[in-house]
Design an enzyme around this catalytic site. Structure first.
Site, PDB file in Angstrom:
ATOM      1  N   HIS A   1      36.742  39.853  35.751  1.00 40.60           N
ATOM      2  CA  HIS A   1      35.510  39.057  35.703  1.00 40.60           C
ATOM      3  C   HIS A   1      35.070  38.641  37.092  1.00 40.60           C
ATOM      4  CE1 HIS A   1      32.713  36.705  33.191  1.00 40.60           C
ATOM      5  NE2 HIS A   1      32.680  35.876  34.213  1.00 40.60           N
TER       6      HIS A   1
ATOM      7  N   GLU B   1      28.816  38.474  29.181  1.00 38.29           N
ATOM      8  CA  GLU B   1      29.510  37.194  29.001  1.00 38.29           C
ATOM      9  C   GLU B   1      28.704  36.259  28.103  1.00 38.29           C
ATOM     10  OE1 GLU B   1      30.110  34.759  32.477  1.00 38.29           O
ATOM     11  OE2 GLU B   1      31.855  33.787  31.581  1.00 38.29           O
TER      12      GLU B   1
ATOM     13  N   HIS C   1      29.796  31.955  25.262  1.00 38.49           N
ATOM     14  CA  HIS C   1      29.982  31.290  26.557  1.00 38.49           C
ATOM     15  C   HIS C   1      30.284  29.823  26.209  1.00 38.49           C
ATOM     16  CE1 HIS C   1      28.980  29.820  30.700  1.00 38.49           C
ATOM     17  NE2 HIS C   1      29.787  30.816  30.932  1.00 38.49           N
TER      18      HIS C   1
ATOM     19  N   HIS D   1      36.481  31.732  26.796  1.00 37.71           N
ATOM     20  CA  HIS D   1      35.402  30.807  26.397  1.00 37.71           C
ATOM     21  C   HIS D   1      35.352  30.481  24.900  1.00 37.71           C
ATOM     22  CE1 HIS D   1      33.063  30.200  30.114  1.00 37.71           C
ATOM     23  NE2 HIS D   1      33.361  31.444  30.414  1.00 37.71           N
TER      24      HIS D   1
ATOM     25  N   HIS E   1      38.963  36.157  31.631  1.00 36.21           N
ATOM     26  CA  HIS E   1      39.192  35.173  32.701  1.00 36.21           C
ATOM     27  C   HIS E   1      39.630  33.847  32.089  1.00 36.21           C
ATOM     28  CE1 HIS E   1      34.995  34.838  31.531  1.00 36.21           C
ATOM     29  NE2 HIS E   1      34.773  33.758  32.265  1.00 36.21           N
TER      30      HIS E   1
ATOM     31  N   ASP F   1      37.289  35.307  38.336  1.00 36.86           N
ATOM     32  CA  ASP F   1      36.065  34.503  38.186  1.00 36.86           C
ATOM     33  C   ASP F   1      35.423  34.216  39.541  1.00 36.86           C
ATOM     34  OD1 ASP F   1      34.078  33.385  36.672  1.00 36.86           O
ATOM     35  OD2 ASP F   1      35.260  31.727  35.891  1.00 36.86           O
TER      36      ASP F   1
HETATM   37 ZN   LIG Z   1      33.118  32.437  32.287  1.00 34.43          ZN
END
Ligand SMILES: [Zn+2]
Length: 487
Positions: free
Chosen positions: A36, A141, A168, A214, A235, A304
């Site tokens: 990510h 994402e 998300h 997430h 991530h 990230d």
């Molecule tokens: Zn994220």
């Protein structure tokens, strides 16, 4: 002589160099695939996606965690570029904004062909490794990007999406996000709604990785139970090391182990130390913990970078990956374990997802990518050849291995040998050799839909069109100033 105190610093320096050298040696052979990176978001935020802007030159780009020299120094050989649009575009212009971010990834790859190779498969990643380029993949994402439409989901697949993060920092109408677990969002789907289950099945059918970063713990568990292939956390870090609900708890890590799935560790300070400050060693603590609970096959990296405001001391940008690998070697990780975390674990999961794809889906991709592979199939129906050769032959060299190559289609499934009346079986087997091109395509589509469609009246969610109930009309966000993303 080693007991002489004045030699200790020298020993420390030499040992440090040894592990750093070893890390570089390993990474030359097995570069890192990162799960990510939000550089596309930075390109939107800083330059409104104008890549021709002199300041947007990726060779000299400053003030970001990522640029081309840093990628090279970090031995980054594969990158899932994050295609992200904020939650407040949900039910508004999320799809357009998603398409614009996909576009900027494509253009970035086209502008720097000596550095990036746009790929959509595990074979493509391996090809990029061989060419010394950064295999560039698209990860979308946030489930709000599909606007509750399986049609949009399939279109995104055609545009290169190879993972979808189910949420998300907001619920979709069909999956709950992690803020449900902090009490900041209300649970709506208890994990996955029936439509959410359809999304998971469709991702499996297409060969798209399912990303559980997430999402709420209930969504994690529901998806791990339902998916027919391993999943990823692109991530996310370990909850037992830092008790943030964005991280993965141990009971889920055990499910990760059972399903041969993968957790790619996020470097954001607040998910590493649960404070604003963190360091490289604390990131290694997360990697150690995931390895201990879920096994070395479950560990990966999803830094990230360029998506978070604070990164650990010692991991300031993407060039620092070899320092993290050196730390793992110092902690007695074997070379095989390190290579797994760098690339092999992701490749294993990706290949498992690809192996789920039935030949009819492969046909769809093959038609777009390599129409010429069909031209020497002697028994192939001439009318079908017309369709295949008139489709746009996009560059897609990594697709040469696909199962839909005529050599890989068993003779019993060759369209010319299938009885005209036999439409009961899926994939190639149902293709009528006498149908004209357009009719044939409709037939394939109809049968794909039939696989998804429940009996009439049994389910309110149609397979192709979006559900009107999930689409309250709202104004476009065009012209709205860009805000910094949530994490
Ligand atoms: Zn994220």
């Amino acid at each position: 002589m080693w007991t002489r105190w004045w030699l200790w610093p020298l020993v420390a320096v030499c040992t440090a160099d040894f592990f750093r050298d070893e890390a570089e040696r390993i990474m030359r052979d097995s570069p890192v695939i990162d799960g990510h990176n939000d550089l596309p978001w930075q390109l939107l935020r800083m330059f409104n996606n104008r890549l021709q802007d002199a300041r947007a030159n990726l060779t000299t780009l400053a003030d970001t965690h990522t640029n081309i020299p840093k990628l090279r120094a970090g031995f980054v050989g594969g990158q899932f570029w994050s295609v992200y649009t904020p939650c407040d575009t949900q039910n508004q212009d999320a799809v357009r904004r998603t398409l614009e971010q996909i576009d900027v990834v494509h253009r970035m790859c086209q502008m720097y062909p000596e550095t990036f190779l746009y790929v959509t498969s595990s074979a493509g990643i391996r090809q990029a490794f061989q060419e010394g380029k950064v295999a560039s993949l698209i990860g979308v994402e946030g489930g709000h990007s599909i606007d509750s439409s399986l049609g949009v989901l399939r279109a995104l697949y055609q545009l290169g999406m190879r993972y979808l993060t189910l949420t998300h920092n907001c619920n979709t109408p069909w999956a709950d996000n992690w803020l449900v677990d902090t009490g900041d969002s209300k649970p709506q789907s208890q994990g996955l709604s029936p439509f959410g289950q359809r999304v998971v099945k469709e991702l499996n059918r297409l060969g798209v990785l399912i990303d559980l970063a997430h999402v709420s713990v209930a969504t994690m568990k529901a998806t791990l139970q339902l998916s027919r292939a391993p999943v990823i956390f692109s991530h996310s870090s370990a909850y037992s090391v830092c008790a943030s609900r964005r991280n993965v708890p141990d009971d889920v890590l055990r499910l990760v182990k059972q399903t041969d799935s993968l957790v790619m560790v996020n470097f954001y300070n607040n998910y590493i130390s649960c404070t604003n400050k963190a360091n490289l060693s604390q990131v290694a603590d997360h990697l150690d913990h995931i390895k201990e609970v879920a096994g070395a096959r479950a560990v990966g990296f999803g830094g990230d970078f360029d998506g978070v405001p604070r990164v650990p001391e010692g991991l300031e940008d993407v060039s620092k990956y070899p320092d993290l690998i050196a730390e793992l070697l110092r902690r007695n990780w074997t070379e095989a374990e390190v290579k797994g975390a760098l690339a092999n674990n992701l490749l294993r999961v990706f290949e498992a997802v690809e192996q789920l794809v039935p030949s009819v889906s492969r046909l769809g991709t093959c038609m777009a990518c390599r129409p010429q592979v069909f031209s020497h199939e002697k028994s192939f129906n001439p009318s079908l050849k017309i369709i295949l050769t008139t489709l746009n032959p996009h560059q897609c060299p990594e697709r040469q291995h696909l199962n839909c190559h005529p050599r890989n289609v068993p003779a019993s499934q060759s369209p010319s040998r299938v009885p005209v009346t036999d439409l009961s079986r899926g994939g190639w087997e149902g293709a009528r050799p006498t149908l004209e091109g357009w009719e044939f395509r409709q037939e394939v589509t109809r049968r794909q839909e039939a696989e998804l469609e429940p009996p009439r009246g049994a389910d309110p969610h149609p397979g192709v069109q979006a559900d009107p109930k999930l689409h309250p009309s709202g104004p476009s966000l065009s012209g709205k100033p860009l805000e910094l993303r949530g994490l």
